[in-house]
Design a protein around this motif. Structure first.
Motif, PDB file in Angstrom:
ATOM      1  N   GLN A  46       0.704  -1.197  -0.015  1.00  0.00           N
ATOM      2  CA  GLN A  46       0.108  -0.015  -0.075  1.00  0.00           C
ATOM      3  C   GLN A  46       1.080   1.282  -0.015  1.00  0.00           C
ATOM      4  OE1 GLN A  46      -2.590   0.379   3.418  1.00  0.00           O
ATOM      5  NE2 GLN A  46      -3.531   2.400   2.667  1.00  0.00           N
ATOM      6  N   VAL A  47       0.663   2.400  -0.883  1.00  0.00           N
ATOM      7  CA  VAL A  47       1.215   3.337  -1.201  1.00  0.00           C
ATOM      8  C   VAL A  47       0.809   4.366  -0.079  1.00  0.00           C
ATOM      9  CG1 VAL A  47       1.931   5.320  -2.646  1.00  0.00           C
ATOM     10  CG2 VAL A  47       1.794   2.837  -3.469  1.00  0.00           C
ATOM     11  N   GLN A  48       1.860   5.113   0.770  1.00  0.00           N
ATOM     12  CA  GLN A  48       1.480   5.976   1.686  1.00  0.00           C
ATOM     13  C   GLN A  48       2.426   7.102   1.318  1.00  0.00           C
ATOM     14  OE1 GLN A  48       1.440   4.025   5.666  1.00  0.00           O
ATOM     15  NE2 GLN A  48      -0.674   4.556   5.593  1.00  0.00           N
ATOM     16  N   LEU A  49       2.028   8.376   1.670  1.00  0.00           N
ATOM     17  CA  LEU A  49       2.664   9.734   1.805  1.00  0.00           C
ATOM     18  C   LEU A  49       2.352  10.152   3.191  1.00  0.00           C
ATOM     19  CD1 LEU A  49       2.059  11.215  -1.630  1.00  0.00           C
ATOM     20  CD2 LEU A  49       3.821   9.755  -1.009  1.00  0.00           C
ATOM     21  N   ARG A  92       9.886  23.417   8.163  1.00  0.00           N
ATOM     22  CA  ARG A  92      10.529  22.756   7.242  1.00  0.00           C
ATOM     23  C   ARG A  92       9.490  21.379   7.305  1.00  0.00           C
ATOM     24  NH1 ARG A  92      14.835  20.827   3.910  1.00  0.00           N
ATOM     25  NH2 ARG A  92      15.217  18.531   4.038  1.00  0.00           N
ATOM     26  N   LEU A  93       8.766  21.342   6.172  1.00  0.00           N
ATOM     27  CA  LEU A  93       8.056  20.092   6.036  1.00  0.00           C
ATOM     28  C   LEU A  93       8.444  18.881   5.392  1.00  0.00           C
ATOM     29  CD1 LEU A  93       4.582  21.891   4.875  1.00  0.00           C
ATOM     30  CD2 LEU A  93       5.309  21.399   7.188  1.00  0.00           C
ATOM     31  N   SER A  94       8.378  17.806   5.640  1.00  0.00           N
ATOM     32  CA  SER A  94       8.867  16.545   5.170  1.00  0.00           C
ATOM     33  C   SER A  94       7.720  15.606   4.854  1.00  0.00           C
ATOM     34  CB  SER A  94       9.649  15.898   6.245  1.00  0.00           C
ATOM     35  OG  SER A  94      11.001  16.650   6.697  1.00  0.00           O
ATOM     36  N   CYS A  95       8.070  14.789   3.749  1.00  0.00           N
ATOM     37  CA  CYS A  95       7.100  13.880   3.247  1.00  0.00           C
ATOM     38  C   CYS A  95       7.703  12.691   2.863  1.00  0.00           C
ATOM     39  CB  CYS A  95       6.422  14.597   1.881  1.00  0.00           C
ATOM     40  SG  CYS A  95       5.284  13.215   1.098  1.00  0.00           S
ATOM     41  N   ALA A  96       7.513  11.503   3.658  1.00  0.00           N
ATOM     42  CA  ALA A  96       8.092  10.226   3.646  1.00  0.00           C
ATOM     43  C   ALA A  96       7.028   9.391   2.917  1.00  0.00           C
ATOM     44  CB  ALA A  96       8.405   9.560   4.852  1.00  0.00           C
ATOM     45  N   ALA A  97       7.644   8.753   1.725  1.00  0.00           N
ATOM     46  CA  ALA A  97       6.814   7.685   0.900  1.00  0.00           C
ATOM     47  C   ALA A  97       7.141   6.525   1.073  1.00  0.00           C
ATOM     48  CB  ALA A  97       7.114   8.066  -0.637  1.00  0.00           C
ATOM     49  N   SER A  98       5.994   5.563   1.214  1.00  0.00           N
ATOM     50  CA  SER A  98       6.643   4.265   1.342  1.00  0.00           C
ATOM     51  C   SER A  98       5.582   3.355   0.416  1.00  0.00           C
ATOM     52  CB  SER A  98       6.089   3.604   2.931  1.00  0.00           C
ATOM     53  OG  SER A  98       4.941   3.931   3.191  1.00  0.00           O
ATOM     54  N   GLY A  99       5.784   2.083   0.038  1.00  0.00           N
ATOM     55  CA  GLY A  99       5.096   1.230  -0.406  1.00  0.00           C
ATOM     56  C   GLY A  99       5.497   1.069  -2.145  1.00  0.00           C
ATOM     57  N   ARG A 100       6.059   2.110  -2.602  1.00  0.00           N
ATOM     58  CA  ARG A 100       6.754   2.198  -3.701  1.00  0.00           C
ATOM     59  C   ARG A 100       7.685   3.406  -3.762  1.00  0.00           C
ATOM     60  NH1 ARG A 100       3.837   4.588  -8.869  1.00  0.00           N
ATOM     61  NH2 ARG A 100       5.916   5.357  -9.334  1.00  0.00           N
ATOM     62  N   TYR A 153      -1.346  10.198  -5.693  1.00  0.00           N
ATOM     63  CA  TYR A 153      -1.091   9.893  -4.323  1.00  0.00           C
ATOM     64  C   TYR A 153      -1.112  11.038  -3.564  1.00  0.00           C
ATOM     65  CZ  TYR A 153       0.161   5.352  -6.557  1.00  0.00           C
ATOM     66  OH  TYR A 153       0.347   4.272  -7.361  1.00  0.00           O
ATOM     67  N   TRP A 154      -1.499  10.972  -2.465  1.00  0.00           N
ATOM     68  CA  TRP A 154      -1.843  12.229  -1.428  1.00  0.00           C
ATOM     69  C   TRP A 154      -1.629  11.624  -0.153  1.00  0.00           C
ATOM     70  CZ3 TRP A 154      -2.621  17.183  -3.068  1.00  0.00           C
ATOM     71  CH2 TRP A 154      -3.006  17.373  -4.412  1.00  0.00           C
TER      72      TRP A 154
END
Length: 129
Positions: free
Chosen positions: A1-4, A19-27, A118-119
């Motif tokens: 499952q893709v998650q941001l 400072r904002l961060s965005c971590a992606a997982s699943g791909r 993806y959001w």
């Protein structure tokens, strides 16, 4: 499952930084553009910044140009938004987004929320005057 998953939001005084961060997982998104959008209460979601798959091309909304910087680290599958000289009108929920299409970079395309597949769930940024 893709998650941001976004992080780094909070309350800051006008003129401050976050400072904002965005971590992606699943791909992985190493070949995909990513962007930041925001939505204030009672307003539509609006484009903030986007970055091409390589990081070589960045696009900004006029309202944040010169104050915000988008970057990415493909080794960490992450994208970041450095926000300086914050203003009360920057108050909003900030969303990370990823485009499933490969190698997109056109400005008009990346400014359009519906082109992202993806959001994240969003992180609140509040700037006090």
């Amino acid at each position: 499952q893709v998650q941001l998953v976004e992080s780094g939001g909070g309350l800051v005084q006008a003129g401050g930084s976050l400072r904002l961060s965005c971590a992606a997982s699943g791909r992985t998104f190493n070949n995909n553009a990513m962007g930041w959008f925001r939505q204030a209460p009672g307003k539509e979601r609006e484009f903030v910044a986007a970055i091409s798959w390589s990081g070589g091309s960045t696009i900004y909304a006029d309202s944040v140009k010169g104050r915000f910087t988008i970057s990415r680290d493909n080794a960490k599958n992450g994208v970041y938004l450095q926000m300086n000289s914050l203003k009360p009108e920057d108050t909003a929920v900030y969303y990370c987004a990823a485009d499933a299409s490969y190698y997109t970079y056109a400005s008009r395309y990346l400014r359009t929320p519906s082109n992202y597949d993806y959001w994240g769930q969003g992180t609140q940024v509040t700037v006090s005057s």
